[in-house]
Design a protein around this motif. Structure first.
Motif, PDB file in Angstrom:
ATOM      1  N   GLU A   1      93.990   5.680  25.805  1.00 31.86           N
ATOM      2  CA  GLU A   1      94.405   4.531  26.594  1.00 31.86           C
ATOM      3  C   GLU A   1      95.870   4.638  26.998  1.00 31.86           C
ATOM      4  N   VAL A   2      96.699   5.094  26.076  1.00 26.19           N
ATOM      5  CA  VAL A   2      98.119   5.263  26.370  1.00 26.19           C
ATOM      6  C   VAL A   2      98.314   6.344  27.426  1.00 26.19           C
ATOM      7  N   ARG A   3      97.627   7.465  27.227  1.00 27.62           N
ATOM      8  CA  ARG A   3      97.766   8.569  28.178  1.00 27.62           C
ATOM      9  C   ARG A   3      97.285   8.167  29.570  1.00 27.62           C
ATOM     10  N   ARG A   4      96.212   7.391  29.633  1.00 23.52           N
ATOM     11  CA  ARG A   4      95.680   6.958  30.930  1.00 23.52           C
ATOM     12  C   ARG A   4      96.705   6.089  31.666  1.00 23.52           C
ATOM     13  N   GLN A   5      97.347   5.168  30.959  1.00 29.20           N
ATOM     14  CA  GLN A   5      98.304   4.286  31.615  1.00 29.20           C
ATOM     15  C   GLN A   5      99.558   5.029  32.052  1.00 29.20           C
ATOM     16  N   LEU A   6     100.030   5.939  31.229  1.00 36.26           N
ATOM     17  CA  LEU A   6     101.185   6.742  31.648  1.00 36.26           C
ATOM     18  C   LEU A   6     100.840   7.606  32.855  1.00 36.26           C
ATOM     19  N   GLU A   7      99.632   8.137  32.865  1.00 37.06           N
ATOM     20  CA  GLU A   7      99.198   9.007  33.957  1.00 37.06           C
ATOM     21  C   GLU A   7      99.123   8.249  35.275  1.00 37.06           C
ATOM     22  N   VAL A   8      98.473   7.090  35.257  1.00 34.24           N
ATOM     23  CA  VAL A   8      98.255   6.346  36.500  1.00 34.24           C
ATOM     24  C   VAL A   8      99.496   5.555  36.918  1.00 34.24           C
ATOM     25  N   ASN A   9     100.135   4.898  35.969  1.00 31.86           N
ATOM     26  CA  ASN A   9     101.242   4.004  36.312  1.00 31.86           C
ATOM     27  C   ASN A   9     102.539   4.739  36.611  1.00 31.86           C
ATOM     28  N   LEU A  10     102.712   5.921  36.032  1.00 31.30           N
ATOM     29  CA  LEU A  10     103.955   6.670  36.234  1.00 31.30           C
ATOM     30  C   LEU A  10     103.734   7.957  37.013  1.00 31.30           C
ATOM     31  N   LEU A  11     102.951   8.864  36.443  1.00 29.46           N
ATOM     32  CA  LEU A  11     102.858  10.204  37.028  1.00 29.46           C
ATOM     33  C   LEU A  11     102.144  10.212  38.374  1.00 29.46           C
ATOM     34  N   ALA A  12     101.187   9.322  38.573  1.00 28.55           N
ATOM     35  CA  ALA A  12     100.512   9.259  39.875  1.00 28.55           C
ATOM     36  C   ALA A  12     101.501   8.883  40.978  1.00 28.55           C
ATOM     37  N   ALA A  13     102.368   7.913  40.687  1.00 27.04           N
ATOM     38  CA  ALA A  13     103.387   7.525  41.671  1.00 27.04           C
ATOM     39  C   ALA A  13     104.364   8.661  41.919  1.00 27.04           C
ATOM     40  N   TRP A  14     104.689   9.378  40.867  1.00 30.00           N
ATOM     41  CA  TRP A  14     105.609  10.522  40.992  1.00 30.00           C
ATOM     42  C   TRP A  14     104.998  11.585  41.903  1.00 30.00           C
ATOM     43  N   ARG A  15     103.723  11.921  41.650  1.00 33.63           N
ATOM     44  CA  ARG A  15     103.043  12.933  42.470  1.00 33.63           C
ATOM     45  C   ARG A  15     102.984  12.511  43.934  1.00 33.63           C
ATOM     46  N   THR A  16     102.556  11.267  44.147  1.00 37.91           N
ATOM     47  CA  THR A  16     102.391  10.788  45.519  1.00 37.91           C
ATOM     48  C   THR A  16     103.721  10.773  46.252  1.00 37.91           C
ATOM     49  N   THR A  17     104.752  10.311  45.579  1.00 39.81           N
ATOM     50  CA  THR A  17     106.073  10.259  46.189  1.00 39.81           C
ATOM     51  C   THR A  17     106.567  11.650  46.549  1.00 39.81           C
ATOM     52  N   ALA A  18     106.429  12.588  45.620  1.00 43.71           N
ATOM     53  CA  ALA A  18     106.901  13.951  45.873  1.00 43.71           C
ATOM     54  C   ALA A  18     106.215  14.555  47.098  1.00 43.71           C
ATOM     55  N   ALA A  19     104.922  14.257  47.237  1.00 41.94           N
ATOM     56  CA  ALA A  19     104.187  14.797  48.380  1.00 41.94           C
ATOM     57  C   ALA A  19     104.608  14.135  49.688  1.00 41.94           C
ATOM     58  N   ALA A  20     105.066  12.881  49.604  1.00 38.99           N
ATOM     59  CA  ALA A  20     105.393  12.125  50.823  1.00 38.99           C
ATOM     60  C   ALA A  20     106.858  12.214  51.238  1.00 38.99           C
ATOM     61  N   ILE A  21     107.729  12.679  50.357  1.00 37.49           N
ATOM     62  CA  ILE A  21     109.168  12.674  50.624  1.00 37.49           C
ATOM     63  C   ILE A  21     109.549  13.385  51.925  1.00 37.49           C
ATOM     64  N   PRO A  22     109.035  14.586  52.218  1.00 36.14           N
ATOM     65  CA  PRO A  22     109.461  15.227  53.472  1.00 36.14           C
ATOM     66  C   PRO A  22     109.201  14.373  54.709  1.00 36.14           C
ATOM     67  N   ALA A  23     108.043  13.732  54.772  1.00 30.73           N
ATOM     68  CA  ALA A  23     107.720  12.892  55.926  1.00 30.73           C
ATOM     69  C   ALA A  23     108.594  11.651  55.961  1.00 30.73           C
ATOM     70  N   LEU A  24     108.868  11.069  54.806  1.00 32.03           N
ATOM     71  CA  LEU A  24     109.704   9.877  54.747  1.00 32.03           C
ATOM     72  C   LEU A  24     111.159  10.194  55.085  1.00 32.03           C
ATOM     73  N   GLU A  25     111.632  11.350  54.666  1.00 32.08           N
ATOM     74  CA  GLU A  25     112.997  11.752  55.007  1.00 32.08           C
ATOM     75  C   GLU A  25     113.124  11.945  56.518  1.00 32.08           C
ATOM     76  N   SER A  26     112.103  12.510  57.113  1.00 34.10           N
ATOM     77  CA  SER A  26     112.123  12.741  58.558  1.00 34.10           C
ATOM     78  C   SER A  26     112.190  11.434  59.338  1.00 34.10           C
ATOM     79  N   SER A  27     111.490  10.399  58.828  1.00 34.69           N
ATOM     80  CA  SER A  27     111.441   9.114  59.542  1.00 34.69           C
ATOM     81  C   SER A  27     112.491   8.126  59.053  1.00 34.69           C
ATOM     82  N   ARG A  28     113.293   8.530  58.048  1.00 34.60           N
ATOM     83  CA  ARG A  28     114.232   7.604  57.392  1.00 34.60           C
ATOM     84  C   ARG A  28     113.446   6.375  56.913  1.00 34.60           C
ATOM     85  N   GLY A  29     112.380   6.656  56.168  1.00 32.72           N
ATOM     86  CA  GLY A  29     111.454   5.610  55.767  1.00 32.72           C
ATOM     87  C   GLY A  29     111.801   4.916  54.462  1.00 32.72           C
TER      88      GLY A  29
END
Length: 269
Positions: A96-124
């Motif tokens: 249960e602890v691992r699931r919450q850390l995975e979804v609440n923290l690491l999922a956002a980290w992964r998604t953000t890292a993948a989106a940063i180049p596009a957001l930097e380009s648009s000043r998003g």
């Protein structure tokens, strides 16, 4: 002057959940273009939702790239996906602890890292949906509080790295009626009486306020009470702890049938 949502390209995680559905409706009503990511896409969603396991290192970049293709770029990322559940701090961390850390923290980290180049380009912009428990933790729910506090620490570090080109905000909802509380209630650890419910629409408004402010705000409370609680927690932590302790102790008799609360009951006797 606030920015407009009309025409903005938005990627939303947790799009099938309580906040996700309400956010999608508001964003579309304001003229935004929305693509969602969710493990279980909502069949009736008015926006396209890409099925994605946000705990997968391989799946997230593929899903984000697919969303960018559909949107033609990206102006706003809302990291909304999250899960909750009981997890006393005194017990060893389990699935249960691992699931919450995975979804609440690491999922956002992964998604953000993948989106940063596009957001930097648009000043998003990036908006992280944290929780009041990131600054005002509650007992018996350590995994949720820890994961959300870690999420805010990640946002703070990210802001120092990309803040010259990408706005980074964190929103702190309190308790909202949602299936996220089901596991806690099943374990006999309902937060009823400890936290006050707030309306979903108020949380959505706060998220969109962060997304459209002329300058990206650092931290956004969703209610006046939330602002007061966050201020007390940050500036008077001993007082905040005393307030929570008093409230929880008054509710211990209601947790008589909850095995995970046995330690607290024993120490209070």
């Amino acid at each position: 002057m606030a920015l407009k949502l009309n025409g903005r390209r938005v990627l939303l995680t947790g799009a099938s959940g309580t906040f996700g559905r309400a956010l999608t409706e508001r964003l579309l009503a304001e003229g935004a273009h929305v693509v969602g990511l969710d493990l279980v896409p909502a069949i009736t969603s008015p926006a396209q939702i890409i099925q994605c396991d946000l705990s997968s290192d391989a799946a997230v970049p593929e899903a984000v790239n697919a969303a960018l293709d559909l949107l033609g770029g990206l102006d706003l990322l809302i990291n909304n996906a999250g899960v909750g559940g009981p997890a006393p701090a005194e017990l060893p961390p389990g699935d249960e602890v691992r699931r919450q850390l995975e979804v609440n923290l690491l999922a956002a980290w992964r998604t953000t890292a993948a989106a940063i180049p596009a957001l930097e380009s648009s000043r998003g912009r990036i908006v992280f949906v944290a929780s009041r428990m990131a600054v005002l933790p509650l007992p018996l729910a350590a995994a949720y509080g820890v994961s959300k506090r870690a999420l805010t620490a990640y946002a703070d570090a990210l802001r120092l790295e990309v803040g010259s080109h990408v706005g980074v905000s964190v929103v702190y909802p309190s308790m909202v009626a949602s299936p996220i509380h089901a596991a806690t209630a099943t374990a006999g650890l309902s937060l009823e009486g400890v936290s006050r419910y707030e309306p979903v629409e108020g949380v959505v408004t706060a998220i969109l306020r962060a997304a459209t402010a002329k300058r990206a705000p650092r931290d956004v409370a969703t209610t006046f009470r939330g602002r007061v609680e966050m201020s007390i927690a940050r500036h008077f932590p001993s007082l905040a702890a005393a307030m929570v302790t008093r409230t929880v102790r008054s509710r211990l008799p209601q947790l008589a049938d909850a095995p995970l609360a046995e330690g607290m009951r024993r120490r209070a006797s």
